[in-house]
Design an enzyme around this catalytic site. Sequence first.
Site, PDB file in Angstrom:
ATOM      1  N   SER A 335       0.819  -1.201   0.000  1.00  8.83           N
ATOM      2  CA  SER A 335       0.000   0.000   0.000  1.00  8.83           C
ATOM      3  C   SER A 335       0.862   1.264   0.000  1.00  8.83           C
ATOM      4  CB  SER A 335      -0.950  -0.055   1.197  1.00  8.83           C
ATOM      5  OG  SER A 335      -1.983   0.870   1.098  1.00  8.83           O
ATOM      6  N   ASP A 346      10.829   4.844  -9.842  1.00 16.31           N
ATOM      7  CA  ASP A 346      10.550   5.524 -11.107  1.00 16.31           C
ATOM      8  C   ASP A 346      11.507   6.678 -11.359  1.00 16.31           C
ATOM      9  OD1 ASP A 346       8.514   3.781 -11.617  1.00 16.31           O
ATOM     10  OD2 ASP A 346       6.897   5.265 -11.614  1.00 16.31           O
ATOM     11  N   LYS A 360      -0.547  -3.897  -3.743  1.00 17.18           N
ATOM     12  CA  LYS A 360      -1.847  -3.270  -3.473  1.00 17.18           C
ATOM     13  C   LYS A 360      -1.849  -1.884  -4.099  1.00 17.18           C
ATOM     14  CE  LYS A 360      -5.101  -2.043   0.181  1.00 17.18           C
ATOM     15  NZ  LYS A 360      -5.104  -0.579   0.068  1.00 17.18           N
TER      16      LYS A 360
END
Length: 429
Positions: A335, A346, A360
Amino acid sequence: MDSYYNNNNMNNNVRYDNRSGKNTGSGSNFILGLVVGMALALLVSGFVFVGVKVYEAVGSKHLKKTGTADSVVNEDTEKKLASIEDVINEYYYQDADIDVDAMTEGMYAGMVNALGDPYSVYYTEEEWADLMRETEGIYYGIGAYLMIDQNTGAAKISGVIDNTPAQEAGLRADDLIYMVDGEVTMGLELSEIVARVKGEEGTTVHLTIYREGESDYLEIDVERRKIESPTVNYEMLENDIGYIQITEFDDVTTDQFTEALATVKGSGAKGLILDLRGNPGGSLNVVVDIAREILPKGLIVYTEDKYGERDEYNCDGRKELEIPLVVLVNGNSASASEILAGAIKDYGKGTLVGTTTFGKGIVQRVLPLTDGTALKLTISSYYTPNGNNIHGLGIEPDIVCEFDSDAYYDDGVDNQLERAVEEMEKMTK
């Protein structure tokens, strides 16, 4: 009036049993039985707060349409509920066992459960009050973080807090809780299991544990105490490497992390290891605030709801971390942990070490009602800065390193942390 029942014999469906004995079968049947049985349980991970709004608890006659779906509250369902109640009142053999309040709460919970979404939950007034206390970092329990294991559906200990009853009793990360005080946890919501584990200070809870490598269940008694959970731990390692562990993203976490980061920087840290292993998630606003202490200028995460509306959370880059970063993750990092790890990956801001995260990629909102109860509903999907939704997939680490539990529990050697240190030493030479 319309009748929705007849006088045929009716069988009772049992949700779980009260078996208290230990499994004495072979190791293979023991494991198979656990996996098959626990597969019926719901998969629930850490939740993410994205805001709070109080909704009016209105009467049924005001509910006709819910979005694009017809309302379930209508004349026919009201009649059927009345018929079911008549059946119970006329035939149920123990009038003393009929708890109208519990039946009413069960009706509300059943409506939410029928969505088929393991992350959407109805909270009673007591459960909602308990949840609020937990987000403040103080609760009465054993000092272990719980989540639902996605492979078996069992409640799993994702982490153990230092100097707590859970650690003293010998509980470990990845232990599966098969029974609580002799009651099988199969089919129970995570919130229900947590409620059974917690209790009055000074009392004891009996846990039946499945641990990989053991031939039978472990029977462990754990004392309940007041737990003040520090969500951030930090220290300076050798060779001027800073180490910060975040165990949850709660209301108290932002200030704790800010203090920890300032301390390791002030101690001359040449690099930082951020440990998100076993972190089940928490507040979206909190993880965004922490990301703003690390990331360059740009998007941190964005969410999209069923209407296609997009909410973006950005970083101005003014506090971007200027030293090398290694992030430790594992299958219990879920999460909000994945939001932070995904953004770091990224942007190429740090190197991820460990194993694939939980996966999740959806967001829940907790919606309090005016009667003190609340709903937690999945309202949107979230995406990393590069537009990736990791739901059901997780985030792959840059360096795969499986955890050696034998080395850790026998000799105190954390091989994943050692691998992170090795990588950091390469970066800081």
